[in-house]
Motif scaffolding. Structure first.
Motif, PDB file in Angstrom:
ATOM      1  N   ARG A  63      -9.512   1.022  -4.804  1.00 20.20           N
ATOM      2  CA  ARG A  63     -10.579   0.016  -4.842  1.00 20.20           C
ATOM      3  C   ARG A  63     -10.114  -1.211  -4.054  1.00 20.20           C
ATOM      4  NH1 ARG A  63     -14.665  -0.622  -8.902  1.00 20.20           N
ATOM      5  NH2 ARG A  63     -15.567  -2.682  -8.787  1.00 20.20           N
ATOM      6  N   ILE A  65     -10.469  -5.050  -2.085  1.00 24.14           N
ATOM      7  CA  ILE A  65     -11.140  -6.339  -2.259  1.00 24.14           C
ATOM      8  C   ILE A  65     -12.252  -6.375  -1.214  1.00 24.14           C
ATOM      9  CG2 ILE A  65     -10.897  -8.849  -2.070  1.00 24.14           C
ATOM     10  CD1 ILE A  65      -7.961  -8.483  -2.911  1.00 24.14           C
ATOM     11  N   THR A  72      -5.691  -4.173  -1.992  1.00 21.91           N
ATOM     12  CA  THR A  72      -6.185  -3.524  -3.201  1.00 21.91           C
ATOM     13  C   THR A  72      -6.669  -4.578  -4.188  1.00 21.91           C
ATOM     14  OG1 THR A  72      -4.580  -1.757  -2.884  1.00 21.91           O
ATOM     15  CG2 THR A  72      -5.536  -1.951  -5.085  1.00 21.91           C
ATOM     16  N   ASP A  73      -7.752  -4.302  -4.876  1.00 24.21           N
ATOM     17  CA  ASP A  73      -8.295  -5.212  -5.883  1.00 24.21           C
ATOM     18  C   ASP A  73      -7.471  -5.078  -7.166  1.00 24.21           C
ATOM     19  OD1 ASP A  73      -9.769  -6.804  -7.566  1.00 24.21           O
ATOM     20  OD2 ASP A  73     -11.689  -5.833  -7.127  1.00 24.21           O
ATOM     21  N   TRP A  76      -8.995  -6.016 -10.588  1.00 23.49           N
ATOM     22  CA  TRP A  76      -9.871  -5.034 -11.226  1.00 23.49           C
ATOM     23  C   TRP A  76      -9.043  -4.009 -11.982  1.00 23.49           C
ATOM     24  CZ3 TRP A  76     -10.488   0.189 -11.327  1.00 23.49           C
ATOM     25  CH2 TRP A  76     -11.641   0.652 -11.967  1.00 23.49           C
TER      26      TRP A  76
END
Length: 100
Positions: A63, A65, A72-73, A76
């Motif tokens: 996932r 940003i 990577t986010d 989250w």
């Protein structure tokens, strides 16, 4: 090295934890692939030998940003994982970005 493969749905988590915590497995790093069906992302959750450290590597449809897709986010993933890991005794965490 012993390798045990379990394919399990969340309803079978007790079986997975039993294998993970078996005395014979405590000296080994044990990894589980986890997948968040709604978010369509996941990765490898590694419980290191002795079970005092855990690592998560977002490796299944990582996932990003939205405004910086090369990153990577992590927020989250932390928001998703930390509440579950707190119930397992999590006392802190450290996050690192590994650029793809």
């Amino acid at each position: 090295m012993t390798r045990t493969t379990l394919n399990s749905a969340p309803g079978h988590i007790d079986e997975v934890l039993m294998v993970l915590d078996a005395k014979a497995n405590l000296p080994y790093t044990v990894a589980l692939n986890v997948y968040h069906a709604e978010a369509k992302t996941g990765g490898m959750l590694m419980f290191h030998a002795g079970r005092t450290d855990v690592s998560f590597i977002p490796s299944i449809d990582r996932r990003p940003i939205p405004s910086a897709p090369e990153f990577t986010d992590l927020a989250w993933y932390l928001d998703t994982l930390v509440p579950a890991l707190i119930t397992a005794g999590l006392r802190g965490y450290e996050a690192h970005e590994v650029r793809y």
